[in-house]
Design an enzyme around this catalytic site. Structure first.
Site, short mmCIF file in Angstrom:
data_model
loop_
_atom_site.label_atom_id
_atom_site.label_comp_id
_atom_site.label_asym_id
_atom_site.label_seq_id
_atom_site.Cartn_x
_atom_site.Cartn_y
_atom_site.Cartn_z
N SER A 30 2.91 4.84 7.77
CA SER A 30 4.24 5.25 7.34
C SER A 30 4.08 5.85 5.96
O SER A 30 3.11 5.57 5.25
CB SER A 30 5.22 4.08 7.35
OG SER A 30 4.71 2.97 6.63
N GLU A 32 6.10 7.15 2.20
CA GLU A 32 7.26 7.05 1.33
C GLU A 32 7.39 8.30 0.47
O GLU A 32 6.42 8.80 -0.09
CB GLU A 32 7.14 5.82 0.42
CG GLU A 32 8.34 5.64 -0.51
CD GLU A 32 8.25 4.35 -1.30
OE1 GLU A 32 8.28 3.28 -0.67
OE2 GLU A 32 8.15 4.43 -2.55
N TYR A 64 15.36 5.00 -3.63
CA TYR A 64 16.74 4.95 -4.15
C TYR A 64 16.65 4.58 -5.61
O TYR A 64 16.06 3.56 -5.97
CB TYR A 64 17.49 3.88 -3.36
CG TYR A 64 18.98 3.81 -3.51
CD1 TYR A 64 19.79 4.72 -2.84
CD2 TYR A 64 19.59 2.82 -4.26
CE1 TYR A 64 21.17 4.63 -2.91
CE2 TYR A 64 20.97 2.73 -4.35
CZ TYR A 64 21.77 3.63 -3.68
OH TYR A 64 23.13 3.55 -3.76
N ALA A 66 17.49 3.49 -9.60
CA ALA A 66 18.14 2.32 -10.21
C ALA A 66 19.63 2.58 -10.37
O ALA A 66 20.06 3.64 -10.81
CB ALA A 66 17.52 2.03 -11.58
N ASP A 124 15.28 -2.56 -9.47
CA ASP A 124 14.95 -2.76 -10.88
C ASP A 124 16.18 -2.56 -11.74
O ASP A 124 17.06 -1.75 -11.41
CB ASP A 124 13.86 -1.77 -11.32
CG ASP A 124 12.56 -1.98 -10.58
OD1 ASP A 124 12.20 -3.15 -10.35
OD2 ASP A 124 11.91 -0.97 -10.22
N TYR A 162 4.83 -8.76 -2.89
CA TYR A 162 4.07 -8.55 -4.12
C TYR A 162 2.78 -9.36 -4.11
O TYR A 162 2.79 -10.54 -4.44
CB TYR A 162 4.93 -8.91 -5.33
CG TYR A 162 6.16 -8.05 -5.44
CD1 TYR A 162 6.14 -6.89 -6.19
CD2 TYR A 162 7.33 -8.38 -4.74
CE1 TYR A 162 7.26 -6.07 -6.27
CE2 TYR A 162 8.45 -7.57 -4.80
CZ TYR A 162 8.40 -6.41 -5.57
OH TYR A 162 9.50 -5.59 -5.62
N HIS A 166 5.62 -10.88 -8.21
CA HIS A 166 6.62 -10.12 -8.96
C HIS A 166 6.79 -10.73 -10.34
O HIS A 166 6.81 -11.97 -10.48
CB HIS A 166 7.96 -10.13 -8.23
CG HIS A 166 8.95 -9.17 -8.78
ND1 HIS A 166 9.65 -9.41 -9.94
CD2 HIS A 166 9.35 -7.94 -8.35
CE1 HIS A 166 10.46 -8.38 -10.19
NE2 HIS A 166 10.29 -7.49 -9.25
N ASP A 175 7.39 -16.78 -5.50
CA ASP A 175 7.43 -15.42 -4.95
C ASP A 175 7.38 -15.46 -3.42
O ASP A 175 8.13 -14.72 -2.76
CB ASP A 175 6.23 -14.63 -5.49
CG ASP A 175 6.47 -13.14 -5.48
OD1 ASP A 175 7.54 -12.71 -5.93
OD2 ASP A 175 5.58 -12.41 -5.01
N ASN A 178 10.65 -16.59 -1.98
CA ASN A 178 11.62 -15.50 -1.96
C ASN A 178 11.36 -14.55 -0.80
O ASN A 178 12.28 -14.11 -0.11
CB ASN A 178 11.57 -14.74 -3.29
CG ASN A 178 12.65 -13.68 -3.38
OD1 ASN A 178 13.82 -13.93 -3.12
ND2 ASN A 178 12.26 -12.47 -3.74
N LYS A 182 13.84 -13.63 2.52
CA LYS A 182 14.20 -12.28 2.97
C LYS A 182 13.90 -12.10 4.45
O LYS A 182 14.71 -11.54 5.20
CB LYS A 182 13.45 -11.23 2.13
CG LYS A 182 13.92 -11.17 0.68
CD LYS A 182 13.29 -10.02 -0.09
CE LYS A 182 11.85 -10.26 -0.45
NZ LYS A 182 11.32 -9.21 -1.36
N GLN A 229 0.35 7.39 -15.40
CA GLN A 229 1.57 7.23 -14.61
C GLN A 229 1.52 5.95 -13.79
O GLN A 229 2.50 5.20 -13.70
CB GLN A 229 1.76 8.44 -13.70
CG GLN A 229 3.04 8.39 -12.86
CD GLN A 229 3.09 9.52 -11.86
OE1 GLN A 229 2.14 9.76 -11.12
NE2 GLN A 229 4.20 10.24 -11.84
N PHE A 233 3.94 2.52 -13.57
CA PHE A 233 4.46 1.89 -12.35
C PHE A 233 4.05 0.42 -12.28
O PHE A 233 4.85 -0.45 -11.94
CB PHE A 233 3.92 2.61 -11.10
CG PHE A 233 4.39 4.02 -10.92
CD1 PHE A 233 5.56 4.46 -11.50
CD2 PHE A 233 3.66 4.90 -10.16
CE1 PHE A 233 6.00 5.77 -11.33
CE2 PHE A 233 4.08 6.21 -9.97
CZ PHE A 233 5.25 6.65 -10.56
N HIS A 283 1.05 1.73 4.69
CA HIS A 283 2.22 2.45 4.14
C HIS A 283 1.76 3.19 2.90
O HIS A 283 1.26 2.58 1.95
CB HIS A 283 3.33 1.45 3.79
CG HIS A 283 4.58 2.09 3.28
ND1 HIS A 283 5.48 2.73 4.11
CD2 HIS A 283 5.10 2.20 2.03
CE1 HIS A 283 6.49 3.18 3.41
NE2 HIS A 283 6.28 2.88 2.13
#
Length: 313
Positions: A30, A32, A64, A66, A124, A162, A166, A175, A178, A182, A229, A233, A283
């Site tokens: 996949s 992004e 999407y 912030a 974020d 993560y 995270h 983590d 969490n 989800k 860069q 990230f 991905h």
């Protein structure tokens, strides 16, 4: 001449069959993308979509910004992919600075446009460095967002994972708790943040299994051609950039083609090691550039899928 143990090991590796020889291409991928800001960027994005589409991705996702800062552009990009291609488009959706009603309305717009896959994220904070604050009338976290989406329509839902924890979680146990919330709320799969060590993913996969997580966990792959860069990230998501990566890109600032070759080599080797560990789905974070992801998929044995018209010819 007597070889040391390390020299013998290096010689064995050099004499082994080529790293990518004989791979059957039995992988799923996949990709992004992010919504374009200008006409030139839109042309580049669409060229990337058209380049990668023949590889038959399971889906392609669009990020999407912030606080919903790219809401309209994200929707337009996702809707166009869904409308004008045979690809399954997935839209990112976050909890940041929006009420439940506003987020639900966006989800309804996607459903009406034929989009059946959402990447559900907490998101974020709009201002880097500030703690996340849930909207008073919004979803408090990604688990609540997943449950809310499930109550609207039978969306396919991907969530984030993560491998290196995270930054807001504190501990890996928290983590993983969490992540489990989800998935238990109705998410289909987890897609990891990028990482640069196969062992990092394998340890995380084992820890997730030990925590009772049985859902699919897909490694997120970021081919790095700009270390500065990528470091930016990484600071947002807790990923570690190894020192050896800096050294490999030294002296290549003015040589973009050489940077591309180095980036493809590193990411392809990572994918090959993940493949050896049983991974069959990847991905790719494309940054709207197709060639790196395409080259890596090719090395892994993936070839373009013939269209119905091509088969009939």
């Amino acid at each position: 001449m007597t070889l040391s143990l390390s020299q013998m090991e290096e010689a064995r590796r050099a004499l082994d069959a080529p790293l990518f020889a004989g791979l059957p291409g039995d992988i799923g991928v996949s990709f992004e993308f992010f919504p374009p800001k200008t006409e030139k960027m839109e042309a580049q994005l669409w060229e990337s979509v058209q380049t990668l589409a023949p590889l038959g991705p399971r889906f392609v996702s669009v990020t999407y910004g912030a606080g919903g800062s790219t809401r309209e552009r994200t929707h337009a990009t996702v809707a166009r992919i869904q409308r004008e291609t045979s690809l399954a488009a997935a839209a990112h959706l976050t909890c940041v600075e929006a009420s439940r009603a506003e987020i639900d309305a966006v989800a309804e717009e996607y459903w009406a446009a034929g989009v059946r896959h959402i990447v559900a994220l907490r998101g974020d904070p709009p201002v880097a460095g500030e703690p996340f604050r849930a909207h008073p009338g919004g979803y408090a976290n990604a688990a609540e967002l997943v449950a809310g989406l499930r109550s609207l329509h039978p969306f396919e839902i991907s969530v984030a994972a993560y491998p290196e924890c995270h930054p807001d979680s504190g501990t890996q146990v928290a983590d993983l708790d969490n992540l489990k919330r989800k998935l238990d709320s109705g998410a289909t799969r987890a897609i990891t943040q990028f990482f640069f060590s196969p062992d990092c993913f394998f340890r995380f996969r084992d820890a997730a299994a030990a925590a009772g997580i049985e859902s699919e966990i897909v490694p997120g792959i970021l081919p790095v051609s700009n270390v500065a860069q990528t470091r930016k990230f990484a600071g947002l998501c807790g990923a570690e950039i190894p020192g050896w990566m800096d050294r490999l890109f030294e002296g290549l600032d003015d040589r973009p083609a050489a940077r591309q070759l180095v980036a493809a080599t590193l990411a392809a080797e990572l994918c090959r090691k993940l493949y050896a560990g049983g991974v069959r789905h990847f991905h790719f974070y494309t940054l709207n550039r197709a060639e790196l992801a395409y080259a890596i998929c090719h090395l892994l044995g993936l070839r373009p899928v013939a269209t119905a018209q091509e088969k009939a010819a």
